[in-house]
Write a protein that holds these residues in place. Structure first.
Motif, PDB file in Angstrom:
ATOM      1  N   GLN A   1       0.700  -1.480   0.224  1.00  0.00           N
ATOM      2  CA  GLN A   1      -0.273  -0.193   0.045  1.00  0.00           C
ATOM      3  C   GLN A   1       0.583   0.937  -0.267  1.00  0.00           C
ATOM      4  O   GLN A   1       0.375   2.114  -0.455  1.00  0.00           O
ATOM      5  CB  GLN A   1      -1.173  -0.029   1.285  1.00  0.00           C
ATOM      6  CG  GLN A   1      -2.085  -1.505   1.040  1.00  0.00           C
ATOM      7  CD  GLN A   1      -2.554  -1.505   2.656  1.00  0.00           C
ATOM      8  OE1 GLN A   1      -2.070  -0.861   3.498  1.00  0.00           O
ATOM      9  NE2 GLN A   1      -4.127  -0.989   2.036  1.00  0.00           N
ATOM     10  N   GLU A   2       1.903   1.283   0.551  1.00  0.00           N
ATOM     11  CA  GLU A   2       3.012   2.077   0.966  1.00  0.00           C
ATOM     12  C   GLU A   2       3.283   2.932  -0.410  1.00  0.00           C
ATOM     13  O   GLU A   2       3.247   3.680  -1.144  1.00  0.00           O
ATOM     14  CB  GLU A   2       3.514   1.928   2.182  1.00  0.00           C
ATOM     15  CG  GLU A   2       5.390   3.227   2.141  1.00  0.00           C
ATOM     16  CD  GLU A   2       6.136   2.630   3.204  1.00  0.00           C
ATOM     17  OE1 GLU A   2       7.056   3.913   3.421  1.00  0.00           O
ATOM     18  OE2 GLU A   2       6.426   1.861   3.429  1.00  0.00           O
ATOM     19  N   ILE A   3       3.725   1.520  -1.373  1.00  0.00           N
ATOM     20  CA  ILE A   3       4.519   1.103  -2.440  1.00  0.00           C
ATOM     21  C   ILE A   3       3.518   1.762  -3.667  1.00  0.00           C
ATOM     22  O   ILE A   3       3.356   3.075  -4.425  1.00  0.00           O
ATOM     23  CB  ILE A   3       5.215   0.514  -2.932  1.00  0.00           C
ATOM     24  CG1 ILE A   3       5.880  -0.433  -2.078  1.00  0.00           C
ATOM     25  CG2 ILE A   3       5.770   1.071  -4.184  1.00  0.00           C
ATOM     26  CD1 ILE A   3       7.251   0.520  -1.562  1.00  0.00           C
ATOM     27  N   ALA A   4       2.107   1.430  -3.538  1.00  0.00           N
ATOM     28  CA  ALA A   4       0.908   2.728  -4.281  1.00  0.00           C
ATOM     29  C   ALA A   4       0.224   3.289  -4.528  1.00  0.00           C
ATOM     30  O   ALA A   4       0.471   4.440  -5.377  1.00  0.00           O
ATOM     31  CB  ALA A   4      -0.379   1.217  -3.758  1.00  0.00           C
ATOM     32  N   ILE A   5       0.792   4.214  -3.437  1.00  0.00           N
ATOM     33  CA  ILE A   5       0.716   5.449  -2.605  1.00  0.00           C
ATOM     34  C   ILE A   5       1.331   6.736  -3.031  1.00  0.00           C
ATOM     35  O   ILE A   5       1.148   7.103  -4.012  1.00  0.00           O
ATOM     36  CB  ILE A   5       0.360   5.645  -1.009  1.00  0.00           C
ATOM     37  CG1 ILE A   5      -0.818   5.355  -0.618  1.00  0.00           C
ATOM     38  CG2 ILE A   5       0.351   7.363  -0.850  1.00  0.00           C
ATOM     39  CD1 ILE A   5      -1.218   4.951   0.581  1.00  0.00           C
ATOM     40  N   ALA A   6       2.863   5.926  -3.316  1.00  0.00           N
ATOM     41  CA  ALA A   6       3.980   6.364  -3.722  1.00  0.00           C
ATOM     42  C   ALA A   6       3.919   7.032  -5.411  1.00  0.00           C
ATOM     43  O   ALA A   6       3.967   8.170  -6.002  1.00  0.00           O
ATOM     44  CB  ALA A   6       5.231   6.194  -3.672  1.00  0.00           C
ATOM     45  N   ALA A   7       3.591   5.799  -5.583  1.00  0.00           N
ATOM     46  CA  ALA A   7       3.444   5.309  -7.315  1.00  0.00           C
ATOM     47  C   ALA A   7       2.640   6.631  -8.068  1.00  0.00           C
ATOM     48  O   ALA A   7       2.397   6.964  -8.876  1.00  0.00           O
ATOM     49  CB  ALA A   7       3.515   4.579  -7.971  1.00  0.00           C
ATOM     50  N   GLU A   8       1.093   6.605  -7.236  1.00  0.00           N
ATOM     51  CA  GLU A   8      -0.056   7.358  -7.663  1.00  0.00           C
ATOM     52  C   GLU A   8       0.123   8.551  -7.389  1.00  0.00           C
ATOM     53  O   GLU A   8      -0.293  10.161  -8.146  1.00  0.00           O
ATOM     54  CB  GLU A   8      -1.125   6.857  -6.645  1.00  0.00           C
ATOM     55  CG  GLU A   8      -2.231   7.685  -7.069  1.00  0.00           C
ATOM     56  CD  GLU A   8      -3.694   7.204  -6.440  1.00  0.00           C
ATOM     57  OE1 GLU A   8      -4.260   8.075  -6.042  1.00  0.00           O
ATOM     58  OE2 GLU A   8      -3.854   6.074  -5.524  1.00  0.00           O
ATOM     59  N   GLU A   9       0.583   8.834  -6.417  1.00  0.00           N
ATOM     60  CA  GLU A   9       0.864  10.425  -6.166  1.00  0.00           C
ATOM     61  C   GLU A   9       1.936  11.202  -6.958  1.00  0.00           C
ATOM     62  O   GLU A   9       2.286  12.339  -7.033  1.00  0.00           O
ATOM     63  CB  GLU A   9       1.579  11.201  -4.197  1.00  0.00           C
ATOM     64  CG  GLU A   9       0.817  10.794  -2.891  1.00  0.00           C
ATOM     65  CD  GLU A   9       1.482   9.984  -1.610  1.00  0.00           C
ATOM     66  OE1 GLU A   9       2.433  10.977  -1.831  1.00  0.00           O
ATOM     67  OE2 GLU A   9       0.114  10.876  -0.982  1.00  0.00           O
ATOM     68  N   ALA A  10       2.967  10.410  -8.086  1.00  0.00           N
ATOM     69  CA  ALA A  10       3.536  11.186  -8.558  1.00  0.00           C
ATOM     70  C   ALA A  10       3.252  10.879  -9.870  1.00  0.00           C
ATOM     71  O   ALA A  10       4.177  11.532 -10.167  1.00  0.00           O
ATOM     72  CB  ALA A  10       5.332   9.276  -7.963  1.00  0.00           C
ATOM     73  N   GLY A  11       2.770  10.361 -10.298  1.00  0.00           N
ATOM     74  CA  GLY A  11       2.091  11.257 -11.840  1.00  0.00           C
ATOM     75  C   GLY A  11       1.509   8.994 -12.222  1.00  0.00           C
ATOM     76  O   GLY A  11       0.939   9.846 -13.553  1.00  0.00           O
ATOM     77  N   SER A  12       1.800   7.917 -10.907  1.00  0.00           N
ATOM     78  CA  SER A  12       0.642   7.060 -12.638  1.00  0.00           C
ATOM     79  C   SER A  12      -0.716   7.027 -12.872  1.00  0.00           C
ATOM     80  O   SER A  12      -1.201   7.536 -11.978  1.00  0.00           O
ATOM     81  CB  SER A  12       1.444   5.949 -11.095  1.00  0.00           C
ATOM     82  OG  SER A  12       1.069   4.732 -12.044  1.00  0.00           O
ATOM     83  N   ASN A  13      -0.893   6.748 -13.549  1.00  0.00           N
ATOM     84  CA  ASN A  13      -2.158   7.020 -14.312  1.00  0.00           C
ATOM     85  C   ASN A  13      -2.875   5.181 -14.145  1.00  0.00           C
ATOM     86  O   ASN A  13      -4.518   5.769 -13.737  1.00  0.00           O
ATOM     87  CB  ASN A  13      -2.347   6.760 -15.001  1.00  0.00           C
ATOM     88  CG  ASN A  13      -1.856   8.005 -16.287  1.00  0.00           C
ATOM     89  OD1 ASN A  13      -0.479   7.845 -16.178  1.00  0.00           O
ATOM     90  ND2 ASN A  13      -2.834   9.674 -15.382  1.00  0.00           N
TER      91      ASN A  13
END
Length: 304
Positions: free
Chosen positions: A174-186
């Motif tokens: 979950q921590e990794i997923a949030i980081a990827a989303e906040e960085a701009g992953s679609n």
């Protein structure tokens, strides 16, 4: 009832249905088995900047209800990909998603910028599960800060949809997923293979030349379903489920857990028509349960 609606949107990329190949489990030779136009999207093997020979053999071994592989991102390099692979897949209707693998953040960005120049490539899947050569071999996707920095860097060089392929080999996905989303992953691919090892009792040697490899196949599906469910609790962007899907029921299970689309890998090695069979089985399931749109299934697991 009307023909079930299978269209899904994975972060700005519209697919006619939710089924696509997992990177590394699909190639041009499969066009003899089925029409690629039946797929939701096309995802070729991960591409690297330079040509790579791959890991030493043996690279694959069977396990109970699965297989371990350590191919090592064997690649002919980005020039060959642009010249030969993209034009071949561009003749088909499903959107082409290019899977990228690199050894540094800057190389990821450079590779993304080159491939994004092709109009035929509709989205980029970042294989952030590969080792970071500047980080003592730690996979980018095992560290939230590295994940954020990498995705942010790629986001700065292209406006095409980005899919971050997460690794299951972490304490908190979950921590990794949030980081990827906040960085701009679609969207998020959940997930790559599970790190595994097998030993031949007779020779006492590892069955894989690289000692360890990635476990895939039916054995990993319950783990992946759990990861999808966990990521769906925190992520606002679409999830692509990947791991152990062999039939339509498996795909429905991932969608109920929160996935928008599903990738199929190992099953295609056993049955080349697995993906089109899964699409047909999803339709039959929806007709049986009188579900008009597959979107009405997403995240609808019932927990009392």
């Amino acid at each position: 009832m009307k023909t079930p609606k299978l269209e899904v949107d994975i972060g700005g990329l519209l697919l006619r249905n939710p089924i696509m190949p997992a990177s590394g489990a699909f190639g041009p030779e499969m066009d003899r088995a089925f029409d690629f136009n039946q797929l939701g999207a096309i995802v070729p093997k991960s591409i690297t900047m330079e040509e790579r020979p791959g890991n030493k053999t043996p690279r694959v071994c069977e396990t109970t209800a699965g297989m371990i592989n350590s191919i090592g991102i064997q690649s002919k390099g980005v020039k060959h990909f642009m010249k030969c692979i993209i034009p071949y897949y561009a003749q088909f209707n499903p959107p082409l998603i290019s899977s990228l693998s690199a050894s540094s953040i800057d190389e990821f960005a450079e590779l993304a910028e080159i491939i994004a120049e092709s109009e035929a490539v509709r989205a980029l899947e970042l294989n952030i599960s590969c080792p970071n050569l500047k980080g003592n071999g730690l996979a980018f996707g095992m560290d939230a800060d590295l994940t954020y920095t990498l995705v942010k860097k790629v986001r700065s060089v292209t406006d095409k949809p980005i899919i971050s392929k997460l690794t299951p080999n972490v304490t908190s996905i979950q921590e990794i997923a949030i980081a990827a989303e906040e960085a701009g992953s679609n969207s998020l691919n959940v997930a790559n293979t599970l790190l595994a090892m097998a030993i031949d009792p007779e020779t006492r040697r590892p069955k894989i030349g690289n000692v360890m490899g990635g476990l895939s196949g039916p054995a990993v599906k319950p783990v992946i379903v759990r990861l999808i469910y966990q990521v769906a609790q925190v992520a606002k962007i679409p999830i692509i489920g990947c791991g152990g899907v062999v039939n339509g029921e498996d795909a429905i299970e991932m969608i109920l857990a929160g996935a928008t689309a599903v990738q199929v890998g190992t099953a295609s090695f056993i049955e080349p028509t697995a993906m089109v069979n899964i699409i047909a089985e999803i339709e039959k399931y929806m007709e049986r349960h009188q579900i008009e749109s597959i979107e009405r299934l997403r995240g609808q697991v019932i927990i009392d």
